[in-house]
Design an enzyme around this catalytic site. Structure first.
Site, PDB file in Angstrom:
ATOM      1  N   HIS A   9       1.678   4.137  -3.047  1.00  0.00           N
ATOM      2  CA  HIS A   9       1.527   5.604  -2.989  1.00  0.00           C
ATOM      3  C   HIS A   9       2.660   6.281  -3.767  1.00  0.00           C
ATOM      4  O   HIS A   9       2.457   7.295  -4.435  1.00  0.00           O
ATOM      5  CB  HIS A   9       1.548   6.103  -1.544  1.00  0.00           C
ATOM      6  CG  HIS A   9       0.216   6.051  -0.854  1.00  0.00           C
ATOM      7  ND1 HIS A   9      -0.941   6.532  -1.430  1.00  0.00           N
ATOM      8  CD2 HIS A   9      -0.145   5.597   0.378  1.00  0.00           C
ATOM      9  CE1 HIS A   9      -1.959   6.372  -0.582  1.00  0.00           C
ATOM     10  NE2 HIS A   9      -1.506   5.794   0.514  1.00  0.00           N
ATOM     11  N   GLU A  40      -5.918   6.630  -2.373  1.00  0.00           N
ATOM     12  CA  GLU A  40      -6.015   5.550  -1.384  1.00  0.00           C
ATOM     13  C   GLU A  40      -6.502   4.245  -2.032  1.00  0.00           C
ATOM     14  O   GLU A  40      -6.029   3.167  -1.703  1.00  0.00           O
ATOM     15  CB  GLU A  40      -6.978   5.961  -0.262  1.00  0.00           C
ATOM     16  CG  GLU A  40      -6.326   6.782   0.814  1.00  0.00           C
ATOM     17  CD  GLU A  40      -5.158   6.055   1.457  1.00  0.00           C
ATOM     18  OE1 GLU A  40      -5.293   4.872   1.805  1.00  0.00           O
ATOM     19  OE2 GLU A  40      -4.089   6.667   1.581  1.00  0.00           O
ATOM     20  N   HIS A  99       0.842  -1.206   0.000  1.00  0.00           N
ATOM     21  CA  HIS A  99       0.000   0.000   0.000  1.00  0.00           C
ATOM     22  C   HIS A  99       0.877   1.256   0.000  1.00  0.00           C
ATOM     23  O   HIS A  99       0.660   2.164  -0.807  1.00  0.00           O
ATOM     24  CB  HIS A  99      -0.917  -0.030   1.233  1.00  0.00           C
ATOM     25  CG  HIS A  99      -1.775   1.184   1.412  1.00  0.00           C
ATOM     26  ND1 HIS A  99      -3.136   1.174   1.179  1.00  0.00           N
ATOM     27  CD2 HIS A  99      -1.478   2.452   1.806  1.00  0.00           C
ATOM     28  CE1 HIS A  99      -3.630   2.384   1.402  1.00  0.00           C
ATOM     29  NE2 HIS A  99      -2.641   3.177   1.803  1.00  0.00           N
ATOM     30  N   GLU A 100       1.856   1.292   0.892  1.00  0.00           N
ATOM     31  CA  GLU A 100       2.692   2.499   1.002  1.00  0.00           C
ATOM     32  C   GLU A 100       3.547   2.687  -0.250  1.00  0.00           C
ATOM     33  O   GLU A 100       3.687   3.797  -0.764  1.00  0.00           O
ATOM     34  CB  GLU A 100       3.582   2.426   2.252  1.00  0.00           C
ATOM     35  CG  GLU A 100       2.826   2.415   3.568  1.00  0.00           C
ATOM     36  CD  GLU A 100       1.811   3.543   3.711  1.00  0.00           C
ATOM     37  OE1 GLU A 100       2.015   4.615   3.112  1.00  0.00           O
ATOM     38  OE2 GLU A 100       0.798   3.343   4.389  1.00  0.00           O
ATOM     39  N   ASP A 121     -10.090  13.660   7.732  1.00  0.00           N
ATOM     40  CA  ASP A 121      -9.304  12.734   6.906  1.00  0.00           C
ATOM     41  C   ASP A 121      -9.111  13.278   5.487  1.00  0.00           C
ATOM     42  O   ASP A 121      -9.305  12.563   4.501  1.00  0.00           O
ATOM     43  CB  ASP A 121     -10.009  11.363   6.897  1.00  0.00           C
ATOM     44  CG  ASP A 121      -9.260  10.300   6.118  1.00  0.00           C
ATOM     45  OD1 ASP A 121      -8.022  10.284   6.178  1.00  0.00           O
ATOM     46  OD2 ASP A 121      -9.927   9.491   5.455  1.00  0.00           O
ATOM     47  N   TYR A 170      -3.986  14.651  -2.767  1.00  0.00           N
ATOM     48  CA  TYR A 170      -4.364  13.858  -1.596  1.00  0.00           C
ATOM     49  C   TYR A 170      -5.475  14.526  -0.798  1.00  0.00           C
ATOM     50  O   TYR A 170      -5.336  14.829   0.388  1.00  0.00           O
ATOM     51  CB  TYR A 170      -3.132  13.612  -0.724  1.00  0.00           C
ATOM     52  CG  TYR A 170      -3.256  12.384   0.161  1.00  0.00           C
ATOM     53  CD1 TYR A 170      -3.497  11.134  -0.385  1.00  0.00           C
ATOM     54  CD2 TYR A 170      -3.130  12.479   1.531  1.00  0.00           C
ATOM     55  CE1 TYR A 170      -3.620  10.011   0.417  1.00  0.00           C
ATOM     56  CE2 TYR A 170      -3.240  11.368   2.357  1.00  0.00           C
ATOM     57  CZ  TYR A 170      -3.492  10.137   1.776  1.00  0.00           C
ATOM     58  OH  TYR A 170      -3.605   9.024   2.571  1.00  0.00           O
ATOM     59  N   HIS A 176      -9.541   8.109   3.234  1.00  0.00           N
ATOM     60  CA  HIS A 176      -9.568   6.695   3.635  1.00  0.00           C
ATOM     61  C   HIS A 176     -10.995   6.178   3.794  1.00  0.00           C
ATOM     62  O   HIS A 176     -11.199   5.025   4.152  1.00  0.00           O
ATOM     63  CB  HIS A 176      -8.834   6.487   4.964  1.00  0.00           C
ATOM     64  CG  HIS A 176      -7.371   6.768   4.909  1.00  0.00           C
ATOM     65  ND1 HIS A 176      -6.844   8.015   5.154  1.00  0.00           N
ATOM     66  CD2 HIS A 176      -6.318   5.960   4.631  1.00  0.00           C
ATOM     67  CE1 HIS A 176      -5.526   7.967   5.041  1.00  0.00           C
ATOM     68  NE2 HIS A 176      -5.176   6.734   4.717  1.00  0.00           N
TER      69      HIS A 176
END
Ligand SMILES: [Zn+2]
Lengths: 88, 338
Positions: free
Chosen positions: B164, B184, B160-161, B252, B175, B257
């Site tokens: 990005h 996301e 996931h990271e 958020d 973002y 998310h």
């Protein structure tokens, strides 16, 4: 001194709110106020980083600021850690 | 129509309109312009503490020694021996698996398709319940042991990271709001795909959960998110699985998310119909065609256009276009008929 700390964002996006009162030495208090008055530097886009909303209220004076992972001053991080370690 | 020299003098809002019409040169210029500006600011800010080094997609793992500081001590690098620290070894192995997946599947040379070093920071902070991508590198906390544990050890979190980073270079989706939810979404999509590859699962065996291995027994839920059933992974999970329940608040970064649950569910439904490998190709090619301010409707337009092209070229199965269209329609995203 009253405080309100709201931490949101993050990979899990589980918001945390901490409200309460804390006693600090006058030098610590002064440093905290001075740090909160300084506008944080803009960071690049951090993805999944926490967003830290910090507000303190003392003798009618209220001051607040918002930080991310990269521009959170060590003084504020230490303050947040202190609050969390007290289990508030 | 649009060569590099033209793009440099065209205002961003016109570049964006041309990008929407499928002009990849304008899209690339738009993405690069913003990224260069971000990078320049970052370099100026960090000039004294961080070197900018060109690399070959090599892995570097740093131990933050539970300080809130990145790159405290470099403990393992490409080709180096395993250490006694399992978090270090897991971050090394999983980031290599993710890098190799993108290389072998899509021919992508590391995060930026130009051999960028892959830098992982482990043991960040004290009891730090998070993992993040900061525009240059990945950072993982150990968790507090009460709700979360070792983020660096989870293949889906690492994928996931790292995704990005790939999104930053391919589409640079802003973002916040819907573009942020798409950002996301793509990270969850590739987190899920790569988790299934890593575990040698097919879609019928998979749990479609994100972060199931970083939550503790005491945590009130089974994972952080669910692609199959958004909103059900834990007691705090507020992800919608349909546009009817779209989150329109400010928290958020305007729900990056949260609203990602909507396209996440569409991805899951598409996988059930045409399989995860065809979906991987469709989603990767879609990511390449998106731009910084793309919203959910732009995503739908682009993914249908991309899928149709791939289907016509025989690169994905017949019926893929219908399956993707149906999946998005099920979550409340349908093509507007003029
Ligand atoms: Zn993310």
């Amino acid at each position: 001194m009253k405080y309100e700390i709201f931490i949101n964002g993050g990979f899990a996006n589980i918001p945390k709110q901490y409200n309460g009162e804390i006693s600090l030495e006058s030098s610590e208090k002064k440093e905290l106020f001075q740090t909160l008055k300084v506008k944080p530097e803009a960071s690049g886009e951090i993805h999944d980083g926490f967003i830290y909303h910090v507000k303190i209220i003392e003798e009618g004076q209220e001051i607040r600021s918002v930080y991310d992972e990269h521009n959170l001053p060590s003084v504020i991080r230490t303050f947040i850690d202190t609050v969390l370690s007290k289990g508030n | 129509m649009c060569d590099k020299h033209h793009c440099l003098i065209i205002p961003p809002h016109i570049l964006e309109e041309l990008a929407k019409l499928g002009n990849t040169s304008c899209k690339k210029t738009l993405n690069d312009t913003h990224r260069i500006l971000q990078k320049r600011n970052g370099i100026l800010n960090n000039l004294l503490i961080r070197e900018v080094v060109e690399g070959d997609g090599d892995r570097f793992v740093y131990d933050c020694q539970n300080r809130n500081q990145q790159r405290v001590e470099m403990v393992r690098q490409e080709g180096g021996e395993a250490t006694d620290d399992e978090s270090v070894n897991k971050a090394y192995v999983t980031s290599g698996f993710v890098r190799d997946y993108f290389k072998n599947t899509f021919g992508l040379n590391s995060i930026d398709d130009n051999g960028l070093d892959i830098i992982s920071n482990v043991h960040y902070g004290k009891d730090y319940n998070n993992a993040f991508w900061d525009g240059d590198e990945m950072t993982y906390g150990d968790g507090d042991g009460k709700e979360f544990k070792d983020f660096a050890s989870a293949i889906d979190v690492v994928a996931h990271e790292l995704a990005h980073g790939i999104t930053q270079f391919l589409a640079n989706l802003e973002y916040q709001s819907q573009s942020g939810a798409l950002n996301e979404h793509f990270s969850d999509v590739f987190g899920t795909i790569i988790k299934q590859k890593y575990l040698n699962q097919d879609i019928s065996e998979a749990d479609w959960l994100i972060g199931d291995t970083v939550v503790t027994e005491e945590f009130p839920g089974v994972a952080i998110r669910s692609m199959k059933a958004p909103g059900t992974a834990n007691d705090f999970d507020s992800q919608p699985d349909h546009m009817d329940n779209y989150y329109s608040g400010n928290a958020d970064n305007q729900g990056v998310h949260i609203n990602s649950g909507i396209p996440n569910k569409a991805f899951y439904l598409s996988c059930l119909e045409i399989g995860i490998d065809d979906c991987a190709m469709i989603w990767f090619e879609t990511l390449k065609a998106l731009w910084r301010t793309a919203d959910f409707n732009d995503m739908l337009d682009v993914i249908l256009r991309v899928t149709e092209g791939l289907q016509n070229e025989g690169k994905v199965c017949d019926g893929a276009l219908q399956a993707v269209e149906n999946s998005f329609s099920t979550v409340g995203l349908s093509k507007v008929v003029a």
